[in-house]
Write an enzyme that holds these catalytic residues in place. Structure first.
Site, PDB file in Angstrom:
ATOM      1  CB  SER A 142      -0.906   0.007   1.238  1.00  0.00           C
ATOM      2  OG  SER A 142      -1.523   1.268   1.427  1.00  0.00           O
ATOM      3  CE1 TYR A 155      -3.990  -2.917   5.188  1.00  0.00           C
ATOM      4  CE2 TYR A 155      -3.398  -0.629   4.766  1.00  0.00           C
ATOM      5  CZ  TYR A 155      -3.793  -1.872   4.297  1.00  0.00           C
ATOM      6  OH  TYR A 155      -4.003  -2.064   2.944  1.00  0.00           O
TER       7      TYR A 155
END
Length: 329
Positions: A142, A155
């Site tokens: 990401s 995350y």
């Protein structure tokens, strides 16, 4: 080997990017091995995949936090389809909240799925690829692997770890003189998937997709392209590319910008939300879906239309200036 002859394993294939990626490979005629916790959703993905060029889809329900289950996934792929040409580590979960407010069991679960799940995938796939002499391992990371976010600490940590995993694996293959195996990392910006609604949430505010939002099909195309033209890292989405560039040039500015943007647009200021474990410990029911309803495909089309209109307007203006000739003529 032609792409249509490839065998592709995709984890997290029950929804979102994983499902879109599996369908993209099936559309090219590849055999796809579908892995996730939800068998019902995997079978729905398989039905969509098998509509394309007679592509074969093998469903293997798998919890990627279980190393033996992931080894069994690789074994089934080789036993039934003969090889593994591409392995896509994609299964991921998320938890939102102030650092002190996220329960440790949820913190650990995110790291277990998003880091150790990828470790298990790489350890299962690479021995097969070494035996074949070829293969492509693709890790879905990401843009928060370059610039972290507040409210999603585990995350963000996991995606930094995925960046490091890809880099260290490439280095190991280099020093060992391995030529035929590629390790690639994909860094999407915000993508229109069910990911946000399924996340654990302890912020008291509804989690929404932080704009600009891009379609999961866009990520899937990038993954397929990496098999044809391998690259170390690929960022998906112009906003993501701009953020990653800024994070490398002026990391402090990028951090401050991400903090403001996350607080302003990633958490609703109008809708409250109860504390929830989301789908961390128990998968969401149903057949799953590619999209999350955040309008990624529509917004991408709108952006392209706006850019095309702007370019057309600029061309018309330039043409008029040329037709009038230079000033003073």
């Amino acid at each position: 080997m032609r792409l249509k002859d490839h065998v592709v394993v995709v984890t997290g294939a029950s929804s979102g990017i994983g499902r879109a990626t599996a369908e993209a490979f099936a559309r090219k005629g590849c055999a796809v091995v579908l892995a996730a916790r939800r068998e019902e959703a995997l079978r729905a993905t398989a039905r969509e995949c098998e509509k394309h060029r007679g592509a074969r889809a093998l469903v293997v329900p798998t919890d990627t936090t279980d190393d033996r289950a992931v080894e069994e996934l690789a074994r089934r792929a080789v036993e039934e389809l003969g090889r593994i040409d591409v392995w896509v580590n994609n299964a991921a979960v998320n938890a939102f909240g102030r650092f002190e407010d996220v329960p440790l069991e949820d913190f650990r679960k995110v790291l277990d799925v998003d880091v150790m799940g990828y470790v298990h995938g790489a350890r299962a796939a690479l021995p097969v690829m070494r035996g074949q002499g070829t293969g492509t391992l693709i890790n879905i990371s990401s843009v928060v692997g370059a610039t972290s976010q507040p409210y999603s600490h585990p995350y963000s940590m996991s995606k930094h770890a995925v960046q490091g995993l890809g880099s260290s694996l490439r280095q190991q293959l280099q020093v060992e003189g391995v030529k035929g195996i590629q390790v690639c990392t994909v860094m999407p910006a915000t993508i229109d998937t069910p990911h946000f609604e399924q996340a654990a949430n302890y912020t008291g505010r509804k989690v929404v997709a932080m704009p600009p939002v891009y379609s999961p099909e866009r990520v899937a195309r990038a993954v397929v392209d990496l098999v044809r033209h391998p690259r170390r890292e690929v960022v998906v989405g112009p906003a993501g590319r701009a953020l990653v560039r800024q994070s490398r040039r002026t990391p402090g500015i990028a951090e401050r910008a991400m903090a403001r943007q996350t607080d302003k647009t990633h958490l609703s200021h109008d809708e409250e939300a109860p504390a929830t474990h989301g789908a961390l410990h128990v998968p969401a029911p149903g057949e799953g879906a590619v999209h999350g309803g955040w309008g990624g495909r529509r917004r991408t089309a709108m952006r392209r239309t706006a850019v095309a209109a702007a370019l057309a307007g600029a061309a018309v203006t330039a043409g008029r200036r040329m037709s009038r000739g230079p000033a003073g003529a």
